[in-house]
Write a protein that holds these residues in place. Sequence first.
Motif, short mmCIF file in Angstrom:
data_model
loop_
_atom_site.label_atom_id
_atom_site.label_comp_id
_atom_site.label_asym_id
_atom_site.label_seq_id
_atom_site.Cartn_x
_atom_site.Cartn_y
_atom_site.Cartn_z
N VAL A 206 0.92 -1.42 -0.04
CA VAL A 206 0.08 0.01 -0.22
C VAL A 206 1.04 1.35 -0.06
O VAL A 206 1.83 1.38 0.81
N THR A 207 0.64 2.32 -0.80
CA THR A 207 1.27 3.39 -0.80
C THR A 207 0.30 4.57 -0.76
O THR A 207 -0.99 4.37 -0.86
N GLY A 208 0.60 5.67 -0.21
CA GLY A 208 0.01 6.91 0.16
C GLY A 208 0.71 7.89 0.69
O GLY A 208 1.75 7.98 0.73
N THR A 209 -0.15 8.62 1.44
CA THR A 209 0.47 10.01 2.04
C THR A 209 0.00 10.23 3.52
O THR A 209 -1.38 9.94 3.74
N ILE A 210 0.61 10.46 4.40
CA ILE A 210 0.40 10.66 5.77
C ILE A 210 -0.42 11.81 5.95
O ILE A 210 -0.07 13.12 5.34
N ALA A 211 -1.77 11.80 6.70
CA ALA A 211 -2.47 12.81 6.85
C ALA A 211 -2.28 13.72 7.74
O ALA A 211 -1.46 13.43 8.63
N ARG A 212 -2.66 14.80 7.77
CA ARG A 212 -2.40 16.05 8.85
C ARG A 212 -3.53 15.82 9.60
O ARG A 212 -4.81 16.29 9.28
N LEU A 213 -3.43 15.67 10.94
CA LEU A 213 -4.37 15.18 11.95
C LEU A 213 -4.68 16.34 12.65
O LEU A 213 -3.82 17.32 12.74
N PRO A 214 -5.88 16.77 12.93
CA PRO A 214 -6.23 18.06 13.77
C PRO A 214 -5.54 17.85 15.23
O PRO A 214 -5.48 16.88 15.97
N GLU A 215 -4.77 18.83 15.60
CA GLU A 215 -4.14 18.88 16.89
C GLU A 215 -5.06 18.86 18.09
O GLU A 215 -4.67 18.05 18.96
N LYS A 216 -6.16 19.24 18.23
CA LYS A 216 -7.24 19.42 19.14
C LYS A 216 -8.52 18.58 18.58
O LYS A 216 -8.99 18.64 17.63
N ARG B 278 -10.59 0.11 20.80
CA ARG B 278 -11.80 -0.81 19.94
C ARG B 278 -11.48 -1.96 19.18
O ARG B 278 -12.00 -3.01 19.08
N LEU B 279 -10.38 -1.80 18.72
CA LEU B 279 -9.64 -2.77 17.94
C LEU B 279 -8.95 -3.76 18.71
O LEU B 279 -8.75 -4.78 18.47
N GLY B 280 -8.32 -3.30 20.02
CA GLY B 280 -7.84 -4.25 20.90
C GLY B 280 -6.26 -4.44 20.47
O GLY B 280 -5.95 -5.67 20.48
N GLN B 281 -5.84 -3.54 19.64
CA GLN B 281 -4.59 -3.55 19.24
C GLN B 281 -3.90 -2.27 19.09
O GLN B 281 -4.59 -1.21 18.95
N ALA B 282 -2.66 -2.19 19.29
CA ALA B 282 -1.95 -0.72 19.14
C ALA B 282 -2.13 -0.29 17.57
O ALA B 282 -1.74 -0.98 16.83
N VAL B 283 -2.37 0.99 17.61
CA VAL B 283 -2.46 1.68 16.40
C VAL B 283 -1.32 2.73 16.32
O VAL B 283 -1.22 3.34 17.12
N LEU B 284 -0.85 2.69 15.16
CA LEU B 284 0.47 3.66 14.90
C LEU B 284 -0.26 5.29 15.08
O LEU B 284 -1.46 5.29 14.50
N PRO B 285 0.65 6.11 15.32
CA PRO B 285 -0.01 7.59 15.51
C PRO B 285 -0.39 8.17 14.28
O PRO B 285 0.17 9.61 14.22
N VAL B 286 -0.56 7.49 13.23
CA VAL B 286 -0.71 8.49 11.87
C VAL B 286 -1.87 7.70 11.11
O VAL B 286 -2.26 6.50 11.38
N VAL B 287 -2.49 8.58 10.42
CA VAL B 287 -3.25 8.25 9.40
C VAL B 287 -2.96 8.22 7.85
O VAL B 287 -2.46 9.25 7.68
N VAL B 288 -3.06 7.32 7.09
CA VAL B 288 -2.43 7.21 5.63
C VAL B 288 -3.61 7.40 4.56
O VAL B 288 -4.70 6.51 4.66
N LEU B 289 -3.61 8.44 3.88
CA LEU B 289 -4.38 8.57 2.89
C LEU B 289 -4.06 7.68 1.58
O LEU B 289 -2.96 7.81 1.17
#
Length: 247
Positions: free
Chosen positions: A140-150, A179-190
Amino acid sequence: MRIGGFEFSPGLWPTLATLAILPVLLALGAWQFERAVWKQGLIDKEAEISQLAPAALLDVVDSPGPADYRPVYMAGSYDLGRQLLLDNRIHKRRPGYEVLTPLRLKGQQAVVLVNRGWVPLGPSRADLPDLPGPATEQLVTGTIARLPEKIFRLDAAEEPHAGWPQVIQYIDLELIGERLGQAVLPVVVLLDMKDTNGFARDWRPVYGIMPDKHRAYAMQWFSLALVLVIIYAGVNTRRIGKQESGN
Protein backbone atom coordinates in the motif's frame (compact mmCIF):
# COMPACT_ATOMS: atom_id res chain seq x y z
CA MET A 1 -0.82 74.18 16.09
CA ARG A 2 -1.09 76.23 12.91
CA ILE A 3 -0.39 74.67 9.54
CA GLY A 4 -0.77 77.27 6.81
CA GLY A 5 -4.38 78.42 6.80
CA PHE A 6 -5.48 75.67 9.23
CA GLU A 7 -5.28 75.18 12.95
CA PHE A 8 -4.97 71.73 14.49
CA SER A 9 -6.38 71.74 18.01
CA PRO A 10 -6.99 68.18 19.24
CA GLY A 11 -9.66 67.63 21.84
CA LEU A 12 -9.15 65.40 24.86
CA TRP A 13 -11.77 62.73 24.18
CA PRO A 14 -11.06 62.33 20.43
CA THR A 15 -7.37 62.01 21.26
CA LEU A 16 -7.93 59.39 23.97
CA ALA A 17 -10.26 57.39 21.72
CA THR A 18 -7.79 57.50 18.82
CA LEU A 19 -4.88 56.48 21.04
CA ALA A 20 -6.93 53.55 22.32
CA ILE A 21 -8.22 52.28 18.96
CA LEU A 22 -5.31 52.98 16.60
CA PRO A 23 -2.80 50.55 18.18
CA VAL A 24 -5.42 47.81 18.10
CA LEU A 25 -6.08 48.28 14.39
CA LEU A 26 -2.35 48.33 13.61
CA ALA A 27 -1.73 45.23 15.74
CA LEU A 28 -4.53 43.33 13.98
CA GLY A 29 -3.10 44.26 10.59
CA ALA A 30 0.40 43.17 11.59
CA TRP A 31 -0.98 39.90 13.01
CA GLN A 32 -2.74 39.09 9.74
CA PHE A 33 0.46 39.75 7.78
CA GLU A 34 2.35 37.43 10.14
CA ARG A 35 -0.31 34.76 9.60
CA ALA A 36 0.05 35.16 5.83
CA VAL A 37 3.82 34.65 6.03
CA TRP A 38 3.43 31.63 8.33
CA LYS A 39 0.71 30.07 6.19
CA GLN A 40 2.69 30.54 2.98
CA GLY A 41 5.72 28.91 4.61
CA LEU A 42 3.56 25.98 5.71
CA ILE A 43 2.14 25.52 2.20
CA ASP A 44 5.58 25.69 0.59
CA LYS A 45 7.09 23.25 3.09
CA GLU A 46 4.30 20.71 2.77
CA ALA A 47 4.38 20.96 -1.04
CA GLU A 48 8.10 20.20 -0.88
CA ILE A 49 7.55 17.23 1.44
CA SER A 50 4.79 15.78 -0.75
CA GLN A 51 7.23 15.59 -3.69
CA LEU A 52 9.67 13.32 -1.84
CA ALA A 53 10.01 9.70 -2.86
CA PRO A 54 7.87 7.30 -0.77
CA ALA A 55 9.61 6.00 2.35
CA ALA A 56 8.86 3.00 4.55
CA LEU A 57 6.07 3.94 6.94
CA LEU A 58 7.79 2.69 10.09
CA ASP A 59 10.96 4.62 9.21
CA VAL A 60 8.95 7.83 8.93
CA VAL A 61 7.01 7.21 12.16
CA ASP A 62 10.20 6.46 14.09
CA SER A 63 12.13 9.44 12.72
CA PRO A 64 12.05 12.87 14.43
CA GLY A 65 10.23 15.80 12.89
CA PRO A 66 6.78 16.19 11.33
CA ALA A 67 5.43 13.40 9.15
CA ASP A 68 2.45 15.27 7.67
CA TYR A 69 2.06 14.86 3.88
CA ARG A 70 5.01 12.45 3.68
CA PRO A 71 4.60 9.82 0.92
CA VAL A 72 4.96 6.33 2.41
CA TYR A 73 4.59 2.66 1.58
CA MET A 74 3.88 -0.41 3.73
CA ALA A 75 3.00 -4.08 3.30
CA GLY A 76 0.17 -5.77 5.13
CA SER A 77 -3.36 -7.13 5.07
CA TYR A 78 -6.57 -5.14 5.46
CA ASP A 79 -8.80 -5.99 8.41
CA LEU A 80 -12.01 -5.81 6.39
CA GLY A 81 -14.10 -7.13 9.28
CA ARG A 82 -13.38 -4.15 11.55
CA GLN A 83 -13.62 -0.97 9.53
CA LEU A 84 -14.59 2.51 10.68
CA LEU A 85 -16.78 5.14 9.04
CA LEU A 86 -15.78 8.74 9.74
CA ASP A 87 -19.08 10.61 9.73
CA ASN A 88 -20.10 13.98 8.25
CA ARG A 89 -17.76 13.94 5.25
CA ILE A 90 -18.89 15.91 2.22
CA HIS A 91 -17.89 15.02 -1.34
CA LYS A 92 -19.28 17.00 -4.26
CA ARG A 93 -21.96 18.41 -1.95
CA ARG A 94 -23.14 14.95 -0.95
CA PRO A 95 -23.01 13.69 2.65
CA GLY A 96 -21.26 10.47 3.47
CA TYR A 97 -18.41 8.80 5.29
CA GLU A 98 -14.68 8.34 4.89
CA VAL A 99 -13.64 4.71 5.21
CA LEU A 100 -10.85 3.99 7.69
CA THR A 101 -9.57 0.45 7.25
CA PRO A 102 -7.00 -1.04 9.65
CA LEU A 103 -3.98 -2.47 7.85
CA ARG A 104 -2.16 -5.21 9.78
CA LEU A 105 1.47 -4.52 9.01
CA LYS A 106 3.51 -7.47 7.83
CA GLY A 107 5.77 -8.78 10.59
CA GLN A 108 4.43 -6.24 13.13
CA GLN A 109 1.97 -6.31 16.02
CA ALA A 110 0.64 -2.83 15.24
CA VAL A 111 -1.85 -1.66 12.65
CA VAL A 112 -2.17 1.60 10.75
CA LEU A 113 -5.43 3.20 9.68
CA VAL A 114 -5.72 3.69 5.94
CA ASN A 115 -8.26 6.22 4.73
CA ARG A 116 -9.57 4.53 1.58
CA GLY A 117 -11.83 7.39 0.55
CA TRP A 118 -15.42 8.54 0.62
CA VAL A 119 -18.68 6.58 0.33
CA PRO A 120 -22.20 8.08 0.22
CA LEU A 121 -24.69 8.02 3.05
CA GLY A 122 -27.31 5.27 2.69
CA PRO A 123 -31.10 5.68 2.72
CA SER A 124 -30.87 5.92 6.51
CA ARG A 125 -28.14 5.85 9.12
CA ALA A 126 -29.12 2.28 9.91
CA ASP A 127 -28.15 1.26 6.36
CA LEU A 128 -24.37 1.21 6.46
CA PRO A 129 -22.53 0.83 3.15
CA ASP A 130 -20.71 -2.26 1.95
CA LEU A 131 -16.96 -1.79 2.19
CA PRO A 132 -15.25 -4.33 -0.07
CA GLY A 133 -11.51 -4.71 -0.29
CA PRO A 134 -8.75 -7.18 -1.08
CA ALA A 135 -8.37 -10.23 1.17
CA THR A 136 -4.74 -10.85 0.23
CA GLU A 137 -1.57 -9.11 1.40
CA GLN A 138 -1.06 -5.72 -0.24
CA LEU A 139 1.74 -3.25 -0.86
CA VAL A 140 0.00 0.00 0.00
CA THR A 141 1.23 3.47 -0.89
CA GLY A 142 -0.20 6.76 0.26
CA THR A 143 0.39 10.02 2.08
CA ILE A 144 0.38 10.65 5.81
CA ALA A 145 -2.60 12.83 6.69
CA ARG A 146 -2.40 15.94 8.79
CA LEU A 147 -4.58 15.28 11.82
CA PRO A 148 -6.13 18.06 13.90
CA GLU A 149 -4.11 19.02 16.95
CA LYS A 150 -7.21 19.27 19.14
CA ILE A 151 -10.22 16.99 19.26
CA PHE A 152 -13.58 18.48 20.19
CA ARG A 153 -15.53 15.60 21.64
CA LEU A 154 -19.30 15.44 21.62
CA ASP A 155 -20.03 12.19 23.42
CA ALA A 156 -23.73 12.44 22.64
CA ALA A 157 -22.90 12.54 18.93
CA GLU A 158 -21.26 9.11 18.97
CA GLU A 159 -23.46 6.36 17.59
CA PRO A 160 -22.82 3.19 19.59
CA HIS A 161 -22.92 0.15 17.36
CA ALA A 162 -22.35 -3.41 18.50
CA GLY A 163 -21.05 -4.67 15.18
CA TRP A 164 -18.82 -3.49 12.38
CA PRO A 165 -18.31 -1.19 10.61
CA GLN A 166 -18.55 1.40 13.38
CA VAL A 167 -19.45 5.05 12.82
CA ILE A 168 -17.17 7.59 14.51
CA GLN A 169 -17.38 11.37 14.69
CA TYR A 170 -13.66 12.13 15.02
CA ILE A 171 -10.33 10.34 14.82
CA ASP A 172 -9.06 9.44 18.29
CA LEU A 173 -6.29 6.92 17.68
CA GLU A 174 -6.09 5.87 21.31
CA LEU A 175 -9.82 5.17 21.49
CA ILE A 176 -9.76 3.38 18.14
CA GLY A 177 -6.91 1.21 19.41
CA GLU A 178 -9.07 0.25 22.38
CA ARG A 179 -11.92 -0.71 20.08
CA LEU A 180 -9.63 -2.77 17.90
CA GLY A 181 -7.82 -4.29 20.87
CA GLN A 182 -4.54 -3.60 19.11
CA ALA A 183 -1.89 -0.89 19.05
CA VAL A 184 -2.51 1.72 16.35
CA LEU A 185 0.31 3.76 14.85
CA PRO A 186 -0.04 7.52 15.53
CA VAL A 187 -0.76 8.40 11.90
CA VAL A 188 -3.46 7.95 9.28
CA VAL A 189 -2.45 7.20 5.70
CA LEU A 190 -4.45 8.61 2.78
CA LEU A 191 -4.60 5.88 0.15
CA ASP A 192 -2.87 6.67 -3.13
CA MET A 193 -5.25 8.04 -5.76
CA LYS A 194 -4.17 5.34 -8.21
CA ASP A 195 -4.93 2.44 -5.88
CA THR A 196 -7.98 0.57 -7.14
CA ASN A 197 -8.89 -0.76 -3.69
CA GLY A 198 -10.32 2.54 -2.50
CA PHE A 199 -13.39 4.67 -2.93
CA ALA A 200 -13.93 8.29 -4.04
CA ARG A 201 -10.79 10.33 -3.28
CA ASP A 202 -9.79 13.91 -3.85
CA TRP A 203 -7.01 14.49 -1.37
CA ARG A 204 -6.23 18.16 -0.97
CA PRO A 205 -4.47 19.82 1.94
CA VAL A 206 -6.82 21.86 4.11
CA TYR A 207 -5.20 25.11 5.16
CA GLY A 208 -8.24 27.13 6.18
CA ILE A 209 -7.71 30.79 5.33
CA MET A 210 -5.18 31.12 2.51
CA PRO A 211 -2.28 33.65 2.55
CA ASP A 212 -3.97 35.99 0.05
CA LYS A 213 -7.01 36.23 2.32
CA HIS A 214 -4.82 36.96 5.34
CA ARG A 215 -3.11 39.75 3.38
CA ALA A 216 -6.49 41.15 2.36
CA TYR A 217 -7.61 41.17 5.99
CA ALA A 218 -4.37 42.95 6.94
CA MET A 219 -5.00 45.67 4.36
CA GLN A 220 -8.51 46.12 5.70
CA TRP A 221 -7.23 46.70 9.24
CA PHE A 222 -4.53 49.09 8.03
CA SER A 223 -7.12 50.94 5.92
CA LEU A 224 -9.34 51.33 8.96
CA ALA A 225 -6.36 52.71 10.87
CA LEU A 226 -5.74 55.26 8.09
CA VAL A 227 -9.41 56.25 8.03
CA LEU A 228 -9.31 56.72 11.81
CA VAL A 229 -6.30 59.06 11.52
CA ILE A 230 -7.98 61.04 8.74
CA ILE A 231 -11.18 61.41 10.77
CA TYR A 232 -9.20 62.42 13.84
CA ALA A 233 -7.31 65.06 11.88
CA GLY A 234 -10.49 66.33 10.21
CA VAL A 235 -12.47 66.58 13.42
CA ASN A 236 -9.71 68.48 15.20
CA THR A 237 -8.69 70.83 12.40
CA ARG A 238 -10.42 74.05 11.40
CA ARG A 239 -9.75 76.70 8.76
CA ILE A 240 -8.48 79.99 10.11
CA GLY A 241 -10.52 82.99 9.02
CA LYS A 242 -8.98 86.14 7.50
CA GLN A 243 -9.54 88.18 10.65
CA GLU A 244 -7.92 85.52 12.83
CA SER A 245 -4.97 85.11 10.49
CA GLY A 246 -4.38 88.87 10.43
CA ASN A 247 -4.22 89.26 14.21
